[in-house]
Design a protein around this motif. Structure first.
Motif, short mmCIF file in Angstrom:
data_model
loop_
_atom_site.label_atom_id
_atom_site.label_comp_id
_atom_site.label_asym_id
_atom_site.label_seq_id
_atom_site.Cartn_x
_atom_site.Cartn_y
_atom_site.Cartn_z
N SER A 44 0.85 -1.20 0.00
CA SER A 44 0.00 0.00 0.00
C SER A 44 0.88 1.24 0.00
CB SER A 44 -0.94 0.01 1.21
OG SER A 44 -0.32 0.56 2.36
N ALA A 45 0.31 2.32 -0.52
CA ALA A 45 1.09 3.52 -0.81
C ALA A 45 1.78 4.09 0.42
CB ALA A 45 0.18 4.58 -1.45
N TYR A 46 1.02 4.40 1.48
CA TYR A 46 1.66 5.07 2.62
C TYR A 46 2.67 4.17 3.30
CZ TYR A 46 2.57 7.93 6.66
OH TYR A 46 3.22 8.69 7.61
N GLU A 49 5.82 4.00 0.06
CA GLU A 49 6.29 4.99 -0.91
C GLU A 49 7.29 5.99 -0.35
OE1 GLU A 49 2.45 5.19 -3.96
OE2 GLU A 49 3.01 6.94 -2.74
N ARG A 57 2.57 16.25 -3.66
CA ARG A 57 1.74 15.48 -2.73
C ARG A 57 1.47 16.30 -1.48
NH1 ARG A 57 2.08 12.62 1.91
NH2 ARG A 57 0.98 10.63 2.15
N SER A 60 -1.60 13.34 4.15
CA SER A 60 -2.74 12.46 4.37
C SER A 60 -3.01 12.39 5.87
CB SER A 60 -2.45 11.05 3.84
OG SER A 60 -1.55 10.37 4.71
N ALA A 108 -2.13 6.79 -3.96
CA ALA A 108 -2.28 7.77 -2.89
C ALA A 108 -3.16 8.91 -3.36
CB ALA A 108 -0.91 8.28 -2.44
N ARG A 111 -1.64 12.30 -3.59
CA ARG A 111 -0.75 12.57 -4.72
C ARG A 111 -1.54 13.01 -5.95
NH1 ARG A 111 4.36 11.29 -3.53
NH2 ARG A 111 4.76 9.39 -2.31
N TYR A 147 -8.11 3.20 -2.64
CA TYR A 147 -8.06 3.77 -1.29
C TYR A 147 -7.58 2.73 -0.28
CZ TYR A 147 -9.21 6.23 2.99
OH TYR A 147 -9.12 6.84 4.22
N ASP A 150 -5.21 6.25 3.22
CA ASP A 150 -4.46 7.51 3.28
C ASP A 150 -5.29 8.66 2.73
OD1 ASP A 150 -4.32 6.31 0.78
OD2 ASP A 150 -2.20 6.77 0.46
#
Length: 474
Positions: A44-46, A49, A57, A60, A108, A111, A147, A150
């Motif tokens: 997952s992004a958070y 990344e 960006r 969040s 995200a 972003r 989703y 974040d």
């Protein structure tokens, strides 16, 4: 329906590569899964990344939450995480070299639309362009999740998941992401684990945004369900060639004892964790015992919006829960009880029951129309040793994954429409409220140097994936 041949079409050119380094391990029998079964990894992004201020960006809710003293167990945050934003090409190569055929990642929202609504940030979408192109170049099919918790802080400042307007905000965001990436990404998941986000982020308060209470939980849950429906409808109105679904965390819920109070509490907890998502999506109603709580939030057409056909369902499975009656618990007077003595557990104390995955999939088969399913997360946290000889030996994780893949094979033999398995996670990452101290990856990340080291669990998966070529898809 999202067919296996569609998912693998862009991965058909992937070729076998040399085995990963590391000492030979005893060869236990491999799980037997059908030809064309999709092998993937999830992130997952958070959590991976980093680069939280790069290319426009905005913050969040997890940026704010993780920087709040006392919220994260080890005091870390996702500012750098695995630095996947800058190291994505190498991480894709790791997957390709191991033999993964698919990759589920999240986008995200802050972003793409930094303020949550309004102008789209092209520079933020550029990163996902680069990522998707690299995946396709290496023969890996991308699956995007819109989703994974974040939320832009700017939307939280406007009420977040307590504001009914978020269903339309989410639809606009979904359209923006698909407009840029939908020519190359076919499967799209709307939400990741809405019940978990509602329970822990808006009920218990130990996840972002840190809200508490029953009313907070119910409101966040309903508006996520609604956004899931508006997102699918918005995408389908513009594209009919995509496979659209969502991702739920599902688990067996057992009473901690055989007392009537604990049995009843387990039923209530099952509704809050499992059927609060499943019943609206597949049956157009909330669980009967909770309908009165959702009624004030539900407008005339809400359930029709939520009950939208999906092309697939992602199932995240880790293990069962044992529940007791607890008059002080916010979640329907149901709380976590004692795990039976002798039950194997992970480092986080989560009980292990591979057959519970069979039960979850059978429930979908018997009560929810047997939708096409992918296990989109499954994995375990253990205290991994330091690397030795270029590999991390993690036999407990190997055993966990093996047992759950055997459960996948059993479920398929029993008629469950299971089409693939995505391990959680590709990388050790920022594990939410636990920070960097808890590791789920099949690749070790040194959070000081950001060096990646394969684990024996990756080697195990690599051997298994290589034995099942994409060309055998029927």
């Amino acid at each position: 329906m999202l067919r296996r041949r569609d998912f693998l079409a862009c991965a058909a050119a992937a070729t076998a590569l040399p085995a990963l380094p590391g000492p030979a391990r005893a060869q236990a029998p491999m799980p037997k899964l059908p030809s064309g079964f999709i092998w993937g990894a999830s992130t997952s992004a958070y959590q991976i990344e980093g680069a939280v201020k790069a290319d426009g960006r905005a913050p969040s809710i997890w940026d704010i939450f993780s920087h709040t003293p006392g919220r994260i167990a080890d005091g870390t945050n996702g500012d750098v995480a695995c630095d996947h934003y800058n190291r994505y090409a190498g991480d894709v190569d790791l997957m390709a070299d191991a033999g993964f055929r698919a990759y589920r990642f999240s986008i995200a929202w802050p972003r793409v639309i930094p303020q949550g609504t309004g102008p789209v940030n092209a520079a933020g979408l550029d990163f996902y362009d680069r990522l998707v192109d690299r995946l396709l170049q290496r023969g890996i099919a991308p699956m995007a999740c819109l989703y994974h918790w974040d939320l832009p802080q700017a939307l939280q400042d406007r009420g977040g998941w307590h504001n009914r307007d978020i269903a339309n905000w989410f639809a606009d965001y979904a359209r923006a992401a698909v407009a840029r990436l939908g020519d190359r990404v076919r499967p799209w998941a709307m939400l990741n684990e809405p019940s978990v986000h509602a329970i822990f982020g808006h009920g218990f308060g130990n996840h972002a945004p840190g809200l508490t209470g029953w009313a907070s939980y119910v409101t966040a849950q309903h508006h996520q369900n609604l956004a899931q429906g508006t997102g699918i409808a918005a995408i389908r109105a513009e594209r009919r060639d995509l496979a659209l679904g969502t991702v739920f965390s599902l688990q067996p819920i057992y009473p901690a004892s055989n007392t009537p109070q604990d049995v009843a509490a387990a039923g209530r907890f099952d509704a809050c964790w499992n059927t609060i998502n499943l019943d609206p999506l597949f049956h157009g109603r909330y669980p009967a015992e909770f309908e009165r709580y959702f009624a004030p939030l539900t407008a005339a057409n809400d359930m029709a919006t939520i009950r939208v056909p999906v092309d697939f369902l992602g199932v995240n499975y880790y293990g069962p829960s044992y529940i007791k009656h607890d008059p002080g618990a916010f979640l329907a007077q149901a709380g976590y009880g004692a795990v039976p003595p002798g039950t194997p557990r992970t480092l986080l104390g989560w009980p292990i029951e591979a057959n519970g995955l069979v039960k979850v999939l059978a429930r979908l088969r018997d009560h929810y129309g047997n939708p096409p399913v992918y296990v989109t997360e499954n994995g375990a946290c253990y205290e991994d040793p330091a690397p030795a000889g270029g590999v991390v030996q993690d036999p407990e994780r190997v055993a966990y994954i093996r047992e759950h893949l055997e459960a996948c094979a059993t479920a398929i033999r029993q008629g469950c429409a299971l089409n693939g398995y995505f391990v959680w996670s590709l990388l050790d990452n920022f594990e939410w409220a636990e920070g960097e101290r808890r590791r789920f990856g099949v690749v070790r990340v040194d959070f000081d140097t950001l060096e990646r080291t394969p684990k024996a669990s990756l080697q195990f998966l690599s051997r298994l994936m290589r034995a099942q070529p994409a060309s055998a898809v029927p």
